[in-house]
Structure formats: structure tokens, C-alpha cells
Design a protein around this motif. Sequence first.
Motif: not given
Length: 387
Positions: A103-123
Amino acid sequence: MRRSRHKRIAVLALCVLLSVPTTTGCGAFKELVFGSEFTFQCPQPVHPPLVIAVGVRANSPAPTLPTEVRQLVADTTNGCGKITVVRVDGRPTVSGSATFTTAAQTEQNFEMDKRSFAEGVVRMLNAARAQAPQADILGALSIAAGAAGDDGTVVLIDSGVQTTRPIDFRKNKLPEKKPKVIADALKREGLLPNLKGRTVVLSGLGYTAEPQAALDDRSRAFVVDLWRAIVVRAGAGEPLVLAEPNTADAATRSPEVGIVTFPVHGIQLTCNAESELPDDKEVGFKPDEAEFRDPVAARAVLKKFADYLKTVPTATVEIRGYVAHYGTGDLSQRRADRVKQELVSLGAPNPISAIGKGWGPEPHPTAPGNPRFDQLNRKVTIAISCP
């Protein structure tokens, strides 16, 4: 210029006071101060599914994500494809799945969401810890194939040493058999997954963890060749085999997985087995020639093969010659022919074919030249097949 700036300030003050945006005032100022609003829309169609079958289990090193697999995760994330994790143990199951949303409204938050998702895949991968004893890699591939669908990607991260039916490495001297023979038998029995249309990536094959003993190069090559043959026979194209070594300890030692005894490689005088005659042993050749360095020693070794072949006259023999990556010409063919000539002269009654394979096959047949593998590639193999 100054007048325009004062005007914008006045418009902002009015908007704040009234709490009412206007098309020509507040909206324009929002764009000026904060930049364009960021929106992310999933592509249509979404990225094909990615399924990772992972062995977080005894006797297999704690899994790592190679660079190529991380890129697959990133591509699937950006394309809003589904990522599924399959647990490799004695009774494989789907242990988790996720699809990227934001639901990111900025590119910075979008990149943060992608990193968080990748970390979730590792988990998710780390959470796929074994729950049932033994290791059923073939069963895990079957589940992964179903989850991937017709155009998805299946990644296997595991040692590849199976200890359950129908290919329990502990039984029938399986590691001494020819991989293609095993794959063909599984196909005939209807025991292969449907991998048609899937892209397959294999990682970590042949690398084990205590208490399973480390495999020598020949045994590791058997494991890689077996799963490559299974994948191809199951309908997929040639898999991508990631040869990066993994020598980590196992993440867990329970539930228990049986120990597999691999053969001490050398001469394999048995049906449906392949013997490797490295160039630095008795059946070695003079540099750049097809003449034995020690004809007496070479003949003594090859006599063992000829004597065995006389007891199984219906068996067929295939001799393959290999040279280092920088080899040229037909040297591999001439060396294979030389070994065939010796077997025939020793009385082997069987149909014998001799094939010069040229470069290879280490680390895999299409790899570029690498001095590290040159000596491994200087060899002749003798494969005995019985009806």
C-alpha cells in the motif's frame, strides 16, 4: 517570480484553513512540495509461480539462497507471483506461501516493503524444518511441480540423498547404478512428477552434513546426474544446476535420517554400473597420445573387466573418453578406441561402443574451461548395461 511564490503560500494557507482541496490550488501545491503520488500495479498476467523445495533437515547442510535463486525471488516479487515453500523430509508438505502486496505511496516505502517481503520468504524457508523422519526428495518435487503449475519455476535446495521409496539410496546398491537407468525405470513405473513446462533449478546437490559422510567427487557427480536425469525424464528441459558448494552443518539432527553408504569408487564389476578410470591411475595415457603410459598395468586392470564380461555375454558396454577442457582434436575418441581394442583383445565377447566425448564433463558438460577441473576431466569411463 516572487509574486507567484507569495500566491502559492496564500493558497496553501487558505486550503489549510478551510480543509478543502481545490484542483488549481491545493492539489497543485501538493505536487510541488511532495512530488507525484506513487502507485504500484501488478503486471497482467502476474509472474508465474515460484516454488522452493528446501531440506532443512538432518544430514543435509543448512540451506542457503544462491544469488540466482535470490534473483528469482526478486523477479517473482516484482511480478506479484506466488512464492511457495515445500518442506523436504520423509513426508513432504507445503509449509508456507505468500504473494507480494503493498500500500506504499512513495518509492522509498515501496522498496522497504519489498525488502520486508524478501526477509519473510527467508523466514518461510527457515521455518520449513523437517517434521517427519527420512528424506523424500522425489515426493517434494512432485508437490512442487503441482504448486508451480504449467509455466512456473521449481527450485530444489537439498543434498539430494533420498532415503525413502522408490529411490532409497540405502537399498539395491543404488549409488552404483547408472542415473539414466534409474530415471527410465521410474518413468516406466509412473513414479515421476509432471515437470513438463516447468523451469527447474537444482542447488546443493551432493553436499552432505554429519552424520552423513561427505561425498567424494564421483559420488557427488552421481547425485547431480541422477536428479538431472529425473528432471529431464519427468518432462522438463535441462535443469540449471548450481554447483556452489555448501559445507555448512545441518540446521537440525532430528527427526533422524538414515545414513547412506556410498561405494569407494574405482572398478565396478556389476551390471548397470559405470567405472571411472582416471588418467592418473593405471589406465592412464601419455600426454597428447592414445598410448598407455604403463601398458602392463593398464592391461591388468582391463583384464578384470574382460573376465567379468565373459560371465555376462548379453551385457553391452559403452566406453567414453574425456580430455581436459583445453584438449583439441579427436584425442578423446582415440583413447576410447584404445581401451575398446584392449578389451576385445582380452576376449570380451560383448557388443562394445567407444565414444569420444571431448571436453568435460566437470563441473558440467557446457561449462567454460577451468584449470581446476582439468585433471578430473582426463579419464575414460566404462559403463556395463545388462538387459
